[in-house]
Design an enzyme around this catalytic site. Structure first.
Site, mmCIF file in Angstrom:
data_model
loop_
_atom_site.group_PDB
_atom_site.id
_atom_site.type_symbol
_atom_site.label_atom_id
_atom_site.label_comp_id
_atom_site.label_asym_id
_atom_site.label_seq_id
_atom_site.Cartn_x
_atom_site.Cartn_y
_atom_site.Cartn_z
ATOM 1 N N CYS A 336 -145.202 -92.599 -102.017
ATOM 2 C CA CYS A 336 -145.299 -91.142 -102.204
ATOM 3 C C CYS A 336 -146.588 -90.669 -102.863
ATOM 4 O O CYS A 336 -147.198 -89.707 -102.372
ATOM 5 C CB CYS A 336 -144.106 -90.560 -102.954
ATOM 6 N N ARG A 365 -141.637 -104.612 -104.987
ATOM 7 C CA ARG A 365 -140.846 -104.313 -106.171
ATOM 8 C C ARG A 365 -140.349 -105.616 -106.758
ATOM 9 O O ARG A 365 -139.933 -106.512 -106.024
ATOM 10 C CB ARG A 365 -139.649 -103.419 -105.798
ATOM 11 N N GLN A 383 -141.455 -99.974 -95.681
ATOM 12 C CA GLN A 383 -140.593 -98.800 -95.486
ATOM 13 C C GLN A 383 -141.093 -98.005 -94.292
ATOM 14 O O GLN A 383 -142.299 -97.874 -94.099
ATOM 15 C CB GLN A 383 -140.679 -97.888 -96.713
ATOM 16 N N ASP A 385 -141.544 -94.900 -93.939
ATOM 17 C CA ASP A 385 -141.528 -93.832 -94.918
ATOM 18 C C ASP A 385 -142.115 -92.551 -94.336
ATOM 19 O O ASP A 385 -142.953 -92.604 -93.439
ATOM 20 C CB ASP A 385 -142.412 -94.289 -96.082
ATOM 21 N N HIS A 387 -143.095 -88.309 -95.801
ATOM 22 C CA HIS A 387 -142.968 -87.243 -96.784
ATOM 23 C C HIS A 387 -143.295 -85.929 -96.101
ATOM 24 O O HIS A 387 -144.294 -85.829 -95.411
ATOM 25 C CB HIS A 387 -143.895 -87.500 -97.973
ATOM 26 N N LYS A 467 -129.638 -86.612 -102.372
ATOM 27 C CA LYS A 467 -130.022 -87.253 -101.109
ATOM 28 C C LYS A 467 -128.848 -87.355 -100.158
ATOM 29 O O LYS A 467 -127.685 -87.276 -100.557
ATOM 30 C CB LYS A 467 -130.587 -88.648 -101.379
ATOM 31 N N HIS A 513 -138.458 -86.879 -99.107
ATOM 32 C CA HIS A 513 -138.775 -88.285 -98.832
ATOM 33 C C HIS A 513 -137.736 -88.739 -97.828
ATOM 34 O O HIS A 513 -136.561 -88.439 -98.006
ATOM 35 C CB HIS A 513 -138.574 -89.189 -100.045
#
Length: 638
Positions: A336, A365, A383, A385, A387, A467, A513
RNA sequence: GCCGGCGUAGCUCAGGGGCAGAGCAACUGAUUCGUAAUCAGUAGGUCGGGGGUUCAAUUCCCCCCGCCGGCUCCA
C-alpha cells in the site's frame, strides 16, 4: 395431565412426571430410536428428564442426525473420553470438553503429555465404557455445593469456571463414578456413543491464551452410525490425497528448501507455468477492468510503515530492518505505501478518480515458525493486490464493482460456491467512529444491492477499516479464505493523500485495499486441492503429450508436435522406446489432460488418437480437428 | 513462539549399539511393443546438522535445523 404438542401437530396428554422417553414412545418409536434429546418449548432437555408445570408444551425430538443432535452426541463422547482418561491416569485435572465442527475434544492438565499409545489405550477404555452403557444423570446443585464438590475433587479449572458463572445454580452430570460440570443435555447413556474415533493430541493453552498453562488436548469425532463415521474418515482420506504438499511433490510443482529457509517457495517449471497463466489472465482482466498495472520495490525505508501504523500493529511480524548508509530499510510486508506514493506523485483532481492501481506484489512477513503450512502460510508471497482511491460518493459503487469482478475471476477458475463475510470494527482500531460506520454501511449496501447473502463477523475487521471476505468452497466442500475487500479511511489520513474537489478545495479520498486470490501461493494451493492436481486444460502445465507406438512413428509424431507447438499449445513428445501402456500410465499419473497416441494407422491417415485423462478414448481424428478441440478448452470457465 | 510426533538413496518406506536395506525412479543393454508398469544388469547414502555416552552410535542422551498434527497469531 399435561398436553404435549408434537412438531407434526399431533397432540397427546401425559401425567406430570412422565419422562420424554415415555412421551416419544407414545408418539413415534422410530424417531425415539434416533433421538438423543428433546426441545421442550424451545429449550433443550434430556430424554430422561420429566414433564412438569404447564398445561401444554411443545416437544420436538432432537435426533442424532440433526446438527444439534450430533453436537449433543459428540459432547457426550467427550465426557466418555474424560471418564476414560480419569480412570486410566491418576493425576489428571479436567478443563473443558466441547463439541466442535468435526467432532469434539477435551483438554486435560496432565503431568505427562499423551502419546499415540495412550490414545489407543483411552480409545479402548472408552469402548468399555460405551459397552457398559452407563446412564448420564443430570443433577442441579447450588453454586456453593458445586464449588465444594469440585474443590474436593481437586478440579481447579472447574472451580474457576463455576466461580465465574452468574447463575445461582449449576448442573453436573454423572455417569458411573465420573462427575463433570456440564450444562447438558446429554444422550441418555454412554451406549449411545457407538461410532467414535480419537483423532489426535495437541497442546492447547488454557482459555486460549499464551499466558496460561498449556494443557493436553485430545481430539476425537463421533457419529450416529459406524457408516457415517466411515464416510467422514473416507473424506479425510480424500483430503489427504488432494493435499497440495503431496501433489506439489508428485507433480513437481514447487518445493521449499532447508538451505533457503522456512516458508520461502521455489516454483518449479510446472508450478510456474500454472502461475504464469494465472498472472496473464489476471493482468488482462485488470486492464479490461480499468485498473493500471504497476510495479514497486521490495524494500523501503521503515518510516513508511511507521506512518502507516503497521510498525506499531504488526512489528512482531516484520523482518528486522537493515542498515543502508545509516537509514533503516525493511523488506516490504505490504504494497500500500508504494501505491500511495504513486498516487501522490501528481496533484489529483476529482475528475481523475477513481484511480485503480493493481500489482502482483511480492511481500515478506515474519510468521512464527509454528504457523507455517505448505503454500497456505508462508513468509514470502505474492499478493494480487490493488488499491482504489476514490471520492466518498464513489465508495459503494466501487465496492460493488470489486465484488462483481472478484466473483467473475473466481468463477473463471472453476469456483462457484462462496461464503461471504462482513467483518466489523475490532477492539483495537484507529480512526473515528463516524468513518467506521460509513464504511460498514457502504460495504453492507454494496452486498445488499448486489443481492449477495453474507454473514456478519463482529469485531473481525482490520485495525484501519471493515472488510468483506469471500471464502471459496472447493469440490469436497472445504472453505478457503482468499478474497478480501477492505475499506480504509486511515491511510489516506496518515499519508495525507488528497484530491481537489469540485470547488477546488483539498479533499481526502477513501481507499479500498483488495486482493482477489489473496496470494498466488495460497490460491495455487487451493487450485491444486480443488482439482486434485488435474488442472483444467487452460492452465494445465502440459496440455497434451504425444505418445508414439514404435520408432517408425517418430518422424510423423515430430511433425504433429511442431504443429501443436506452433498453435501455442503446451505439448510434449514422448518417443521413448517404451510400451504404450507404460507411457500412458506415466502421462496419466502426471494428470496431463490429453494423451495423443500415434501409431502406424494414425500416421497413414494423418490423424492422432486422443485419450482423455479420465481414461476415455476418442476416435482417431485429423490433427486440425484436435487443434479445434483443444482450442475450445483452452480458456477460462466463465 | 508453545505442546507432541517425525527426519534413513531422487521418491515411498523397512531396519536397528557391531559391514546400510527394498520397491519405484536414474544409468547401461536387450526388446519395436496399440490405451495405467517388458526383461536383465549397474550405480546410488556424512542415516537432517552439531555435541555427548560407549571399545563401537544411523540406533541411546543433549542442543540446533526442517517437516507434520494442534495451540496462539494471520495487515
Amino acid at each position: 395431565m399435561i398436553k404435549v404438542i408434537f412438531p407434526d401437530g399431533a397432540e397427546s396428554s401425559f401425567e406430570e412426571g412422565a419422562t420424554f422417553f415415555d412421551v416419544l414412545k407414545g408418539h413415534d418409536r422410530e424417531i425415539l430410536k434416533r433421538s438423543v434429546a428433546v426441545r421442550v418449548d424451545g429449550v433443550l432437555r434430556d430424554l430422561r428428564s420429566t414433564l412438569k408445570g404447564d398445561s401444554a408444551v411443545r416437544v420436538d425430538p432432537v435426533t442424532s442426525d440433526s446438527k444439534e443432535g450430533l453436537e449433543i452426541l459428540r459432547h457426550s463422547a467427550s465426557h466418555v473420553m474424560a471418564q476414560a482418561v480419569r480412570s486410566l491416569y491418576g493425576n489428571v485435572k479436567l478443563a473443558i470438553g466441547p463439541a466442535i465442527e468435526d467432532g469434539f475434544y477435551y483438554d486435560f492438565d496432565t503431568e505427562k503429555p499423551f502419546t499415540p499409545e495412550d490414545l489407543e489405550k483411552i480409545e479402548g477404555r472408552m469402548r468399555e465404557i460405551v459397552k457398559a452403557d452407563y446412564r448420564f444423570e443430570g443433577e442441579v446443585l447450588s453454586k456453593k455445593d458445586a464449588l465444594d464438590l469440585f474443590a474436593g475433587m481437586g478440579e481447579k479449572y472447574k472451580e474457576e469456571i463455576i466461580s465465574e458463572l452468574t447463575d445461582t445454580t449449576v448442573s453436573v452430570y454423572k455417569q458411573a463414578d465420573f462427575t463433570d460440570l456440564c450444562r447438558g443435555p446429554h444422550v441418555p447413556s454412554t451406549g449411545y456413543v457407538k461410532a467414535f474415533k480419537l483423532t489426535g493430541t495437541a497442546g492447547a493453552y488454557w482459555r486460549g491464551s499464551e499466558k496460561n498453562k498449556m494443557l493436553q488436548r485430545v481430539y476425537g469425532t463421533a457419529f450416529p452410525t459406524k457408516e457415517a463415521l466411515q464416510v467422514h474418515l473416507d473424506r479425510l482420506e480424500e483430503a489427504k490425497k488432494r493435499d497440495h504438499r503431496k501433489l506439489g511433490k508428485e507433480l513437481d510443482l514447487f518445493s521449499t528448501s532447508e538451505e533457503i529457509g522456512s516458508g520461502l517457495v521455489l516454483w518449479h517449471p510446472n508450478g510456474s507455468t500454472v502461475r504464469m497463466l494465472i498472472e496473464e489472465f489476471w493482468k488482462k482482466e485488470h486492464v479490461k477492468g480499468d485498473y493500471s498495472i504497476i510495479y514497486t520495490p521490495h524494500i523501503a525505508q521503515v518510516g513508511l510503515w511507521k506512518t502507516s501504523g503497521h510498525w506499531d500493529f504488526y512489528r512482531e511480524n516484520l523482518f528486522s530492518p537493515m542498515d543502508v548508509e545509516g537509514q533503516e530499510y525493511i523488506v516490504k510486508p505490504m504494497n500500500c505505501p508504494f501505491h500511495i506514493q504513486i498516487y501522490k506523485s501528481h496533484l489529483r483532481s476529482y475528475r481523475d478518480l477513481p484511480v485503480r492501481y493493481a500489482e502482483l506484489g511480492t511481500v515478506y512477513r515474519y510468521e512464527r515458525s509454528g504457523v507455517l503450512h505448505g503454500l497456505l502460510r508462508v513468509r514470502g508471497f505474492t499478493q494480487d493486490d490493488a488499491h482504489i482511491f476514490m471520492t466518498p460518493s464513489q465508495l459503494e459503487g466501487e465496492i460493488k464493482g470489486v465484488l462483481k469482478f472478484t466473483l467473475y475471476i473466481l468463477k473463471s477458475f472453476g469456483f462457484n460456491e462462496f461464503d461471504i463475510y462482513l467483518s466489523t470494527r475490532p477492539e483495537k482500531y484507529v480512526g473515528d467512529l463516524e468513518n467506521w460506520e460509513k464504511a460498514e454501511a457502504a460495504l453492507k449496501g454494496a452486498l445488499e444491492s448486489s443481492g449477495l447473502g453474507y454473514t456478519i463477523d463482529p469485531g473481525e475487521g482490520v485495525f484501519y477499516g471493515p472488510k468483506i471476505d469471500i471464502k471459496i468452497k472447493d469440490v469436497i466442500g472445504r472453505s478457503w479464505q482468499c478474497s478480501t475487500i477492505q475499506v480504509d479511511f486511515n491511510l489516506p489520513e496518515r499519508f495525507d493523500v488528497t484530491y481537489r474537489d469540485e470547488n477546488g478545495a483539498e479533499s481526502r479520498p477513501i481507499m479500498i485495499h483488495r486482493a482477489l486470490m489473496g496470494s498466488l501461493e495460497r490460491f495455487f494451493g487451493c487450485l491444486v486441492e480443488h482439482y486434485a492436481g488435474a488442472f483444467p486444460t487452460w492452465f494445465a502445465p502440459v496440455q497434451a503429450v504425444i505418445l508414439t507406438v514404435t520408432d517408425r512413428n517418430n518422424e510423423y509424431a515430430g511433425s504433429v508436435y511442431r504443429r501443436l507447438r506452433e498453435e501455442g499449445f503446451r505439448v510434449e513428445l514422448d518417443k521413448r522406446n517404451e510400451k504404450l501402456g507404460f507411457k500412458i500410465r506415466e502421462a496419466q499419473m502426471r494428470k496431463i489432460p490429453y494423451q495423443l497416441v500415434i501409431g502406424d494407422s494414425e500416421e497413414k491417415e494423418g490423424k492422432l488418437a486422443p485419450r482423455k485423462r479420465g481414461g476415455e478414448t476418442l476416435d482417431p481424428m485429423p490433427v486440425d480437428e484436435f487443434v479445434e478441440l483443444l482450442r475450445g478448452e483452452d480458456k477460462p470457465a466463465s
